[in-house]
Design a protein around this motif. Structure first.
Motif, PDB file in Angstrom:
ATOM      1  N   ARG A 130      11.877   5.437 -16.742  1.00  0.00           N
ATOM      2  CA  ARG A 130      11.292   5.991 -15.524  1.00  0.00           C
ATOM      3  C   ARG A 130      10.160   5.073 -15.091  1.00  0.00           C
ATOM      4  NH1 ARG A 130      11.014  11.972 -18.263  1.00  0.00           N
ATOM      5  NH2 ARG A 130      13.130  12.644 -17.767  1.00  0.00           N
ATOM      6  N   LEU A 131      10.490   4.159 -14.214  1.00  0.00           N
ATOM      7  CA  LEU A 131       9.541   3.116 -13.828  1.00  0.00           C
ATOM      8  C   LEU A 131       9.472   2.989 -12.317  1.00  0.00           C
ATOM      9  CD1 LEU A 131       7.787   0.515 -14.411  1.00  0.00           C
ATOM     10  CD2 LEU A 131       9.963  -0.745 -14.308  1.00  0.00           C
ATOM     11  N   SER A 132       8.272   2.808 -11.814  1.00  0.00           N
ATOM     12  CA  SER A 132       8.101   2.364 -10.435  1.00  0.00           C
ATOM     13  C   SER A 132       7.047   1.265 -10.420  1.00  0.00           C
ATOM     14  CB  SER A 132       7.713   3.520  -9.513  1.00  0.00           C
ATOM     15  OG  SER A 132       6.582   4.198  -9.993  1.00  0.00           O
ATOM     16  N   VAL A 133       7.235   0.305  -9.533  1.00  0.00           N
ATOM     17  CA  VAL A 133       6.327  -0.839  -9.444  1.00  0.00           C
ATOM     18  C   VAL A 133       5.776  -0.921  -8.029  1.00  0.00           C
ATOM     19  CG1 VAL A 133       6.114  -3.345  -9.558  1.00  0.00           C
ATOM     20  CG2 VAL A 133       7.513  -2.139 -11.252  1.00  0.00           C
ATOM     21  N   ALA A 134       4.455  -0.978  -7.936  1.00  0.00           N
ATOM     22  CA  ALA A 134       3.786  -1.078  -6.642  1.00  0.00           C
ATOM     23  C   ALA A 134       3.151  -2.449  -6.483  1.00  0.00           C
ATOM     24  CB  ALA A 134       2.719   0.006  -6.515  1.00  0.00           C
ATOM     25  N   LEU A 135       3.425  -3.105  -5.372  1.00  0.00           N
ATOM     26  CA  LEU A 135       2.733  -4.333  -5.012  1.00  0.00           C
ATOM     27  C   LEU A 135       1.885  -4.082  -3.779  1.00  0.00           C
ATOM     28  CD1 LEU A 135       5.124  -5.754  -6.816  1.00  0.00           C
ATOM     29  CD2 LEU A 135       4.253  -7.776  -5.638  1.00  0.00           C
ATOM     30  N   SER A 136       0.662  -4.554  -3.819  1.00  0.00           N
ATOM     31  CA  SER A 136      -0.263  -4.361  -2.703  1.00  0.00           C
ATOM     32  C   SER A 136      -0.026  -5.409  -1.620  1.00  0.00           C
ATOM     33  CB  SER A 136      -1.711  -4.452  -3.199  1.00  0.00           C
ATOM     34  OG  SER A 136      -1.972  -3.454  -4.160  1.00  0.00           O
ATOM     35  N   VAL A 137       0.221  -4.942  -0.418  1.00  0.00           N
ATOM     36  CA  VAL A 137       0.392  -5.813   0.743  1.00  0.00           C
ATOM     37  C   VAL A 137      -0.315  -5.142   1.912  1.00  0.00           C
ATOM     38  CG1 VAL A 137       1.997  -6.918   2.326  1.00  0.00           C
ATOM     39  CG2 VAL A 137       2.644  -6.622  -0.081  1.00  0.00           C
ATOM     40  N   ASN A 138      -1.377  -5.738   2.418  1.00  0.00           N
ATOM     41  CA  ASN A 138      -2.080  -5.131   3.546  1.00  0.00           C
ATOM     42  C   ASN A 138      -2.175  -6.059   4.751  1.00  0.00           C
ATOM     43  OD1 ASN A 138      -4.016  -6.968   2.693  1.00  0.00           O
ATOM     44  ND2 ASN A 138      -5.718  -5.528   2.806  1.00  0.00           N
ATOM     45  N   THR A 139      -1.368  -7.136   4.717  1.00  0.00           N
ATOM     46  CA  THR A 139      -1.361  -8.070   5.841  1.00  0.00           C
ATOM     47  C   THR A 139      -0.117  -8.949   5.758  1.00  0.00           C
ATOM     48  OG1 THR A 139      -2.617  -9.810   6.975  1.00  0.00           O
ATOM     49  CG2 THR A 139      -2.645  -9.848   4.586  1.00  0.00           C
ATOM     50  N   LEU A 140       0.284  -9.484   6.905  1.00  0.00           N
ATOM     51  CA  LEU A 140       1.298 -10.535   6.943  1.00  0.00           C
ATOM     52  C   LEU A 140       0.665 -11.873   7.281  1.00  0.00           C
ATOM     53  CD1 LEU A 140       4.165  -8.664   8.857  1.00  0.00           C
ATOM     54  CD2 LEU A 140       3.933  -9.006   6.382  1.00  0.00           C
ATOM     55  N   ASP A 141      -0.633 -11.862   7.453  1.00  0.00           N
ATOM     56  CA  ASP A 141      -1.400 -13.054   7.815  1.00  0.00           C
ATOM     57  C   ASP A 141      -1.915 -13.718   6.544  1.00  0.00           C
ATOM     58  OD1 ASP A 141      -3.210 -14.966   8.647  1.00  0.00           O
ATOM     59  OD2 ASP A 141      -4.290 -13.643  10.032  1.00  0.00           O
ATOM     60  N   ILE A 172       7.458   0.191  -4.611  1.00  0.00           N
ATOM     61  CA  ILE A 172       6.454   0.780  -3.728  1.00  0.00           C
ATOM     62  C   ILE A 172       5.645  -0.340  -3.092  1.00  0.00           C
ATOM     63  CG2 ILE A 172       4.389   2.227  -3.612  1.00  0.00           C
ATOM     64  CD1 ILE A 172       5.502   3.664  -6.152  1.00  0.00           C
ATOM     65  N   LEU A 173       5.534  -0.312  -1.797  1.00  0.00           N
ATOM     66  CA  LEU A 173       4.605  -1.209  -1.118  1.00  0.00           C
ATOM     67  C   LEU A 173       3.327  -0.415  -0.888  1.00  0.00           C
ATOM     68  CD1 LEU A 173       5.282  -3.772   1.680  1.00  0.00           C
ATOM     69  CD2 LEU A 173       3.250  -2.313   1.757  1.00  0.00           C
ATOM     70  N   PHE A 174       2.284  -0.848  -1.565  1.00  0.00           N
ATOM     71  CA  PHE A 174       0.989  -0.175  -1.479  1.00  0.00           C
ATOM     72  C   PHE A 174       0.179  -0.882  -0.405  1.00  0.00           C
ATOM     73  CE2 PHE A 174      -2.874   1.324  -4.213  1.00  0.00           C
ATOM     74  CZ  PHE A 174      -3.141   2.299  -3.279  1.00  0.00           C
ATOM     75  N   SER A 194      13.929  -2.791   4.072  1.00  0.00           N
ATOM     76  CA  SER A 194      15.229  -2.918   3.409  1.00  0.00           C
ATOM     77  C   SER A 194      15.124  -3.031   1.894  1.00  0.00           C
ATOM     78  CB  SER A 194      15.986  -4.137   3.960  1.00  0.00           C
ATOM     79  OG  SER A 194      15.289  -5.335   3.657  1.00  0.00           O
ATOM     80  N   PHE A 195      13.921  -3.292   1.380  1.00  0.00           N
ATOM     81  CA  PHE A 195      13.794  -3.435  -0.075  1.00  0.00           C
ATOM     82  C   PHE A 195      12.607  -2.670  -0.660  1.00  0.00           C
ATOM     83  CE2 PHE A 195      12.138  -7.187   2.163  1.00  0.00           C
ATOM     84  CZ  PHE A 195      10.826  -7.224   1.750  1.00  0.00           C
ATOM     85  N   VAL A 196      12.106  -1.705   0.081  1.00  0.00           N
ATOM     86  CA  VAL A 196      11.002  -0.873  -0.407  1.00  0.00           C
ATOM     87  C   VAL A 196      11.472   0.580  -0.475  1.00  0.00           C
ATOM     88  CG1 VAL A 196       8.731   0.076   0.185  1.00  0.00           C
ATOM     89  CG2 VAL A 196       9.145  -2.384   0.349  1.00  0.00           C
ATOM     90  N   SER A 197      11.278   1.211  -1.636  1.00  0.00           N
ATOM     91  CA  SER A 197      11.703   2.598  -1.824  1.00  0.00           C
ATOM     92  C   SER A 197      10.715   3.576  -1.210  1.00  0.00           C
ATOM     93  CB  SER A 197      11.848   2.900  -3.319  1.00  0.00           C
ATOM     94  OG  SER A 197      12.676   1.961  -3.974  1.00  0.00           O
ATOM     95  N   GLU A 198       9.435   3.238  -1.271  1.00  0.00           N
ATOM     96  CA  GLU A 198       8.388   4.155  -0.821  1.00  0.00           C
ATOM     97  C   GLU A 198       7.160   3.348  -0.410  1.00  0.00           C
ATOM     98  OE1 GLU A 198       5.665   7.827  -2.686  1.00  0.00           O
ATOM     99  OE2 GLU A 198       7.436   7.089  -3.753  1.00  0.00           O
ATOM    100  N   TYR A 199       6.402   3.891   0.519  1.00  0.00           N
ATOM    101  CA  TYR A 199       5.142   3.271   0.951  1.00  0.00           C
ATOM    102  C   TYR A 199       3.972   4.161   0.560  1.00  0.00           C
ATOM    103  CZ  TYR A 199       7.938   0.063   3.722  1.00  0.00           C
ATOM    104  OH  TYR A 199       8.847  -0.898   4.111  1.00  0.00           O
ATOM    105  N   TRP A 200       2.910   3.515   0.140  1.00  0.00           N
ATOM    106  CA  TRP A 200       1.635   4.205  -0.053  1.00  0.00           C
ATOM    107  C   TRP A 200       0.657   3.631   0.961  1.00  0.00           C
ATOM    108  CZ3 TRP A 200       0.714   3.708  -6.067  1.00  0.00           C
ATOM    109  CH2 TRP A 200       1.632   4.523  -6.733  1.00  0.00           C
ATOM    110  N   PHE A 201      -0.115   4.507   1.586  1.00  0.00           N
ATOM    111  CA  PHE A 201      -1.095   4.075   2.581  1.00  0.00           C
ATOM    112  C   PHE A 201      -2.495   4.516   2.157  1.00  0.00           C
ATOM    113  CE2 PHE A 201       2.897   4.869   4.919  1.00  0.00           C
ATOM    114  CZ  PHE A 201       3.122   3.600   5.428  1.00  0.00           C
ATOM    115  N   PHE A 259       6.936   8.199   2.046  1.00  0.00           N
ATOM    116  CA  PHE A 259       5.576   7.668   1.945  1.00  0.00           C
ATOM    117  C   PHE A 259       4.662   8.668   1.251  1.00  0.00           C
ATOM    118  CE2 PHE A 259       5.308  10.409   5.560  1.00  0.00           C
ATOM    119  CZ  PHE A 259       3.984  10.846   5.606  1.00  0.00           C
ATOM    120  N   SER A 260       3.527   8.165   0.800  1.00  0.00           N
ATOM    121  CA  SER A 260       2.425   8.988   0.311  1.00  0.00           C
ATOM    122  C   SER A 260       1.159   8.529   1.023  1.00  0.00           C
ATOM    123  CB  SER A 260       2.266   8.848  -1.200  1.00  0.00           C
ATOM    124  OG  SER A 260       3.367   9.423  -1.882  1.00  0.00           O
ATOM    125  N   ASP A 261       0.352   9.493   1.412  1.00  0.00           N
ATOM    126  CA  ASP A 261      -0.857   9.231   2.184  1.00  0.00           C
ATOM    127  C   ASP A 261      -2.072   9.384   1.281  1.00  0.00           C
ATOM    128  OD1 ASP A 261      -2.954   9.139   3.967  1.00  0.00           O
ATOM    129  OD2 ASP A 261      -2.512  11.085   4.892  1.00  0.00           O
TER     130      ASP A 261
END
Length: 282
Positions: A130-141, A172-174, A194-201, A259-261
């Protein structure tokens, strides 16, 4: 790599109880990713380090292996106050050794990182129940990213999420912290759906010593947005943050995005179900 002061530290166990989730594992003290907005910089109050946050790292050596029965059916969060895959993991392999201890343990494991190095352990991760992996991404710049941290590039993080997803891992994209007026949250979602299961904001929470650093950065690099930051973080008017939060929530509902807020930090800590760790995941 920046010049970092490295030391080794003996601890009884890598496993500690945590308000974020139920248990935490932090294989290192400090983090050379040196994010300018890092909330974990408060740890210096307890570690006795005089160096700037990001300029030191302690390598933890545990006397005891992890007791799997203690965390069976429990939430375990790797990386609450450090990044388990900081560049020193290449040399010391502490995170890798911990995963070897956890691979047969029936816990809900959550790993958060900003480093593509996690792909080194892909074979181990694929064995986790039971694993989930979150990578932090807060910009495309990439220029903004480079100004904020020393971790992997934006493209590397997105490709890491893609690779994990393609290997059957819950991704998870955090999106944290969201810089209002700077972070293009909608573009990040559409680039990665297309490759993210869930978003955290999570919104930008300015406090402590880094508040002035961030405010000066915004004033110098995004002067048009600076009055908005003054309104929110100096005058205390959170209305623009609430409006952005509501817009994000509506967009996710309209587009069937899971998503989760986490705009309300105190609620994350109080949440008895510890949803931040994905305990509702299969």
């Amino acid at each position: 790599m920046e010049k970092i002061i490295v030391a080794e530290k003996t601890v009884e166990s890598y496993l500690t109880k945590s308000k974020i989730g139920q248990f935490a594992i932090n294989p290192y003290v400090g983090c050379p990713h040196a994010c300018k907005y890092c909330y974990a910089s408060f740890m210096k109050r307890f570690t006795g380090h005089s160096e700037s946050w990001g300029d030191f790292i302690d390598i933890k050596r545990a006397r005891h292996t992890i007791n799997g029965s203690q965390i069976t059916e429990k939430n375990v969060f790797m990386g609450t106050v450090t990044d388990c895959y900081n560049p020193y993991e290449v040399k010391y392999g502490i995170t890798h050794s911990i995963l070897e201890q956890l691979v047969d343990v029936d816990c809900y494991l959550q790993i958060a990182t900003k480093n593509k190095l996690i792909l080194r352990d892909l074979d181990l991760l694929k064995k986790m129940k039971r694993l989930s992996v979150a990578l932090s991404v807060n910009t495309l710049d990439e220029n903004f990213r480079r100004n904020m941290d020393r971790a992997s590039t934006v493209r590397e993080r997105l490709e890491t999420l893609r690779t994990l997803h393609e290997n059957g891992i819950y991704t998870i994209l955090f999106m944290s912290p969201i810089f209002i007026g700077v972070t293009d949250w909608k573009a990040i979602i559409e680039t990665s759906r297309s490759f993210v299961s869930e978003y955290w904001f999570e919104d930008l929470n300015l406090r402590g010593g880094y508040k002035n650093v961030i405010m000066q950065y915004v004033q110098g690099h995004y002067p048009d947005s600076y009055p908005l930051y003054e309104r929110i973080y100096i005058q205390g008017d959170k209305t623009p943050l609430t409006e952005m939060e509501n817009e994000i929530i509506a967009y996710c509902h309209d587009n069937d995005i899971l998503f989760s807020d986490y705009f309300h930090h105190e609620e994350v800590i109080r949440n008895p179900k510890n949803k931040i760790l994905g305990k509702n995941k299969p």
